[in-house]
Design an enzyme around this catalytic site. Structure first.
Site, PDB file in Angstrom:
ATOM      1  N   CYS A   1      45.137  32.522  45.633  1.00  0.00           N
ATOM      2  CA  CYS A   1      44.478  33.430  44.702  1.00  0.00           C
ATOM      3  C   CYS A   1      43.384  32.674  43.960  1.00  0.00           C
ATOM      4  O   CYS A   1      43.665  31.661  43.319  1.00  0.00           O
ATOM      5  CB  CYS A   1      45.500  34.000  43.728  1.00  0.00           C
ATOM      6  SG  CYS A   1      44.741  35.034  42.471  1.00  0.00           S
TER       7      CYS A   1
ATOM      8  N   ASN B   1      49.345  30.579  52.062  1.00  0.00           N
ATOM      9  CA  ASN B   1      50.592  31.344  52.190  1.00  0.00           C
ATOM     10  C   ASN B   1      51.522  30.643  53.176  1.00  0.00           C
ATOM     11  O   ASN B   1      51.081  29.836  53.998  1.00  0.00           O
ATOM     12  CB  ASN B   1      50.288  32.734  52.777  1.00  0.00           C
ATOM     13  CG  ASN B   1      49.663  33.664  51.782  1.00  0.00           C
ATOM     14  OD1 ASN B   1      48.463  33.641  51.558  1.00  0.00           O
ATOM     15  ND2 ASN B   1      50.477  34.499  51.180  1.00  0.00           N
TER      16      ASN B   1
HETATM   17  P1  HMG Z   1      36.344  43.933  34.923  1.00  0.00           P
HETATM   18  O1  HMG Z   1      35.134  43.057  34.855  1.00  0.00           O
HETATM   19  O2  HMG Z   1      37.219  44.000  33.727  1.00  0.00           O
HETATM   20  O3  HMG Z   1      36.023  45.429  35.371  1.00  0.00           O
HETATM   21  O4  HMG Z   1      37.190  43.489  36.203  1.00  0.00           O
HETATM   22  P2  HMG Z   1      34.876  46.440  35.040  1.00  0.00           P
HETATM   23  O5  HMG Z   1      35.478  47.813  35.186  1.00  0.00           O
HETATM   24  O6  HMG Z   1      34.220  46.076  33.739  1.00  0.00           O
HETATM   25  O7  HMG Z   1      33.844  46.226  36.244  1.00  0.00           O
HETATM   26  C1  HMG Z   1      33.035  45.089  36.382  1.00  0.00           C
HETATM   27  C2  HMG Z   1      32.083  45.307  37.537  1.00  0.00           C
HETATM   28  O8  HMG Z   1      32.818  45.427  38.756  1.00  0.00           O
HETATM   29  C3  HMG Z   1      31.257  46.591  37.459  1.00  0.00           C
HETATM   30  O9  HMG Z   1      30.086  46.362  38.197  1.00  0.00           O
HETATM   31  C4  HMG Z   1      32.111  47.578  38.219  1.00  0.00           C
HETATM   32  O10 HMG Z   1      31.376  48.661  38.743  1.00  0.00           O
HETATM   33  C5  HMG Z   1      32.627  46.718  39.342  1.00  0.00           C
HETATM   34  P3  HMG Z   1      28.642  46.163  37.470  1.00  0.00           P
HETATM   35  O11 HMG Z   1      28.376  47.469  36.793  1.00  0.00           O
HETATM   36  O12 HMG Z   1      28.837  45.035  36.478  1.00  0.00           O
HETATM   37  O13 HMG Z   1      27.728  45.817  38.609  1.00  0.00           O
HETATM   38  N1  HMG Z   1      33.923  47.163  39.866  1.00  0.00           N
HETATM   39  C6  HMG Z   1      34.158  47.441  41.153  1.00  0.00           C
HETATM   40  N2  HMG Z   1      33.358  47.446  42.234  1.00  0.00           N
HETATM   41  C7  HMG Z   1      33.919  47.772  43.399  1.00  0.00           C
HETATM   42  N3  HMG Z   1      35.256  48.060  43.550  1.00  0.00           N
HETATM   43  C8  HMG Z   1      36.066  48.065  42.481  1.00  0.00           C
HETATM   44  C9  HMG Z   1      35.520  47.743  41.224  1.00  0.00           C
HETATM   45  N4  HMG Z   1      36.061  47.638  39.997  1.00  0.00           N
HETATM   46  C10 HMG Z   1      35.059  47.306  39.171  1.00  0.00           C
HETATM   47  N5  HMG Z   1      37.359  48.326  42.643  1.00  0.00           N
HETATM   48  C11 HMG Z   1      38.708  44.061  37.979  1.00  0.00           C
HETATM   49  C12 HMG Z   1      38.441  44.085  36.475  1.00  0.00           C
HETATM   50  C13 HMG Z   1      40.168  44.444  38.162  1.00  0.00           C
HETATM   51  C14 HMG Z   1      37.821  45.098  38.647  1.00  0.00           C
HETATM   52  C15 HMG Z   1      38.394  42.652  38.546  1.00  0.00           C
HETATM   53  O14 HMG Z   1      38.977  41.668  37.725  1.00  0.00           O
HETATM   54  C16 HMG Z   1      38.903  42.467  39.954  1.00  0.00           C
HETATM   55  O15 HMG Z   1      38.434  43.114  40.867  1.00  0.00           O
HETATM   56  N6  HMG Z   1      39.852  41.541  40.156  1.00  0.00           N
HETATM   57  C17 HMG Z   1      40.437  41.251  41.444  1.00  0.00           C
HETATM   58  C18 HMG Z   1      40.947  39.836  41.497  1.00  0.00           C
HETATM   59  C19 HMG Z   1      41.585  39.558  42.826  1.00  0.00           C
HETATM   60  O16 HMG Z   1      41.255  40.154  43.836  1.00  0.00           O
HETATM   61  N7  HMG Z   1      42.538  38.607  42.845  1.00  0.00           N
HETATM   62  C20 HMG Z   1      43.233  38.233  44.051  1.00  0.00           C
HETATM   63  C21 HMG Z   1      44.228  39.257  44.501  1.00  0.00           C
HETATM   64  S1  HMG Z   1      45.800  39.118  43.689  1.00  0.00           S
HETATM   65  C22 HMG Z   1      46.629  37.892  44.590  1.00  0.00           C
HETATM   66  O17 HMG Z   1      46.051  37.222  45.395  1.00  0.00           O
HETATM   67  C23 HMG Z   1      48.109  37.714  44.406  1.00  0.00           C
HETATM   68  C24 HMG Z   1      48.913  38.270  45.585  1.00  0.00           C
HETATM   69  O18 HMG Z   1      48.553  37.643  46.803  1.00  0.00           O
HETATM   70  C25 HMG Z   1      50.418  38.063  45.341  1.00  0.00           C
HETATM   71  C26 HMG Z   1      50.772  36.625  44.945  1.00  0.00           C
HETATM   72  O19 HMG Z   1      50.367  35.671  45.650  1.00  0.00           O
HETATM   73  O20 HMG Z   1      51.468  36.499  43.934  1.00  0.00           O
HETATM   74  C27 HMG Z   1      48.692  39.788  45.758  1.00  0.00           C
HETATM   75 MG    MG Z   2      49.254  35.709  47.468  1.00  0.00          MG
END
Ligand code: HMG
Ligand code: MG
Length: 301
Positions: free
Chosen positions: A244, A253
């Site tokens: 992540c 993984n």
């Molecule tokens: P934020 O900055 O608080 O959100 O991020 P926002 O609503 O203010 O949006 C910011 C910008 O992103 C805006 O664009 C939105 O339009 C755009 P701008 O106007 O500035 O150009 N935006 C999007 N665009 C496309 N698709 C969307 C979207 N949402 C907003 N869905 C947010 C909050 C949740 C969006 C951000 O923090 C995010 O996307 N985070 C994802 C992080 C991530 O992917 N992490 C890895 C996955 S989790 C993991 O790996 C763990 C796992 O494997 C299990 C484990 O290992 O434990 C699952």
């Molecule tokens: Mg993971």
């Protein structure tokens, strides 16, 4: 019966390589290569591939092409192609791309969840409510992840009660399954009954998955501990890629081929052809210019 007692006769492997495996890669992978990886994995007998992620491209630039990837793969009958969704925006994009199963993701701690999705755990659950509402209306299945279930890079120790509480809240929202994540690969096998046991007792083995990262070499040992508890759904990534980007120190993984090698050796069925997974792993390692991360590939080439 084995020396380990009663084990699940069959295990469901959720392949997270195209999503977890690629999200930590800083170099952009071509859409065609992501598609080829998924298509190769589809040939292996896997029933579930987490194909991509409809997160903000500002947060994870690698998945700016999530919709294109979903549109270009050759879906196989009987295979579920799911995607991560953090909010309503992501849900709408996923639906437009024809996704029929999504995963929402939060964590056991506010520290991690803030860094990962810019929300507290409570805020994330509130944000998921309309996503789950839309999913229900569209008959889309939803998995829920609880990250940092075994330890957090920001908040440190995590209590099993915290994990149980978040898992309960996700089930209350309507997820069909939770996946308990050792995001930074700190878990040791003794923690598995402590953390996974209470969730398992509450909802049963068909609604709990485990998701181990192998940062400190304990992923397979933890998988065995989960198997002994009766867990029958395991997340893993081809070639052992993954991590992540918002969890410092997170790395690969549990490798799918290493998991399969252990399960098949123990007489547990998966329906997955290890050599086809190895072929997909070799393909993506070649694309990334990376040496094999899995023990199976190191041993078998
Ligand atoms: P934020 O900055 O608080 O959100 O991020 P926002 O609503 O203010 O949006 C910011 C910008 O992103 C805006 O664009 C939105 O339009 C755009 P701008 O106007 O500035 O150009 N935006 C999007 N665009 C496309 N698709 C969307 C979207 N949402 C907003 N869905 C947010 C909050 C949740 C969006 C951000 O923090 C995010 O996307 N985070 C994802 C992080 C991530 O992917 N992490 C890895 C996955 S989790 C993991 O790996 C763990 C796992 O494997 C299990 C484990 O290992 O434990 C699952
Ligand atoms: Mg993971």
């Amino acid at each position: 019966m084995s020396v380990f007692g009663q084990l699940p006769p069959r295990v469901r492997v959720v392949e997270v390589g195209p999503r977890d495996g690629l999200q930590n890669e800083s170099a952009s992978v071509r859409t065609a290569d992501k598609v080829r990886l998924i298509d190769l994995l589809s040939e292996s007998g896997l029933q579930h591939i987490e194909a991509t992620s409809f997160v903000s491209p500002h947060a994870v630039p690698q998945f700016a092409d999530a919709g294109e990837v979903m549109g270009a793969i050759q879906p196989r009958e009987g295979v579920t192609y799911s995607a991560l969704v953090p909010n309503l925006r992501g849900m709408r994009r996923a639906l437009e791309s024809g996704v029929r199963e999504i995963a929402v993701f939060t964590g056991a701690t506010d520290g991690f969840t803030r860094h990962n999705i810019n929300m507290t755990v409570e805020e994330s659950l509130s944000a998921f409510a309309p996503v789950l509402g839309l999913a229900r209306a569209e008959s889309v299945r939803v998995r829920g992840y609880v990250s940092v279930a075994f330890g957090c890079p920001y908040d440190g120790r995590v209590l099993p009660e915290q994990v149980l509480d978040v898992a309960r809240r996700l089930f209350d929202l309507g997820v069909h399954e939770v996946s308990l994540g050792d995001t930074i690969g700190v878990a040791t096998p003794n923690q598995v009954p402590e953390v996974v046991g209470p969730v398992l007792e509450e909802v049963g083995a068909d609604r709990v998955a485990v998701h181990f990262h192998d940062t400190r070499g304990t992923a397979l040992a933890n998988a065995l501990a989960a198997l002994l508890l009766g867990v029958s759904t395991f997340d893993s990534a081809a070639a052992g890629l993954g991590g992540c980007p918002y969890a410092p120190g997170a790395s690969g993984n549990l490798a799918t081929e290493d998991l399969l090698y252990m399960l098949h050796g123990m007489g547990i069925e998966t329906g997955v052809d290890i050599e086809k997974i190895a072929a997909a792993s070799r393909f993506i390692l070649n694309v990334l210019g990376r040496a094999p991360g899995s023990k199976y590939l190191q041993a078998c080439g």
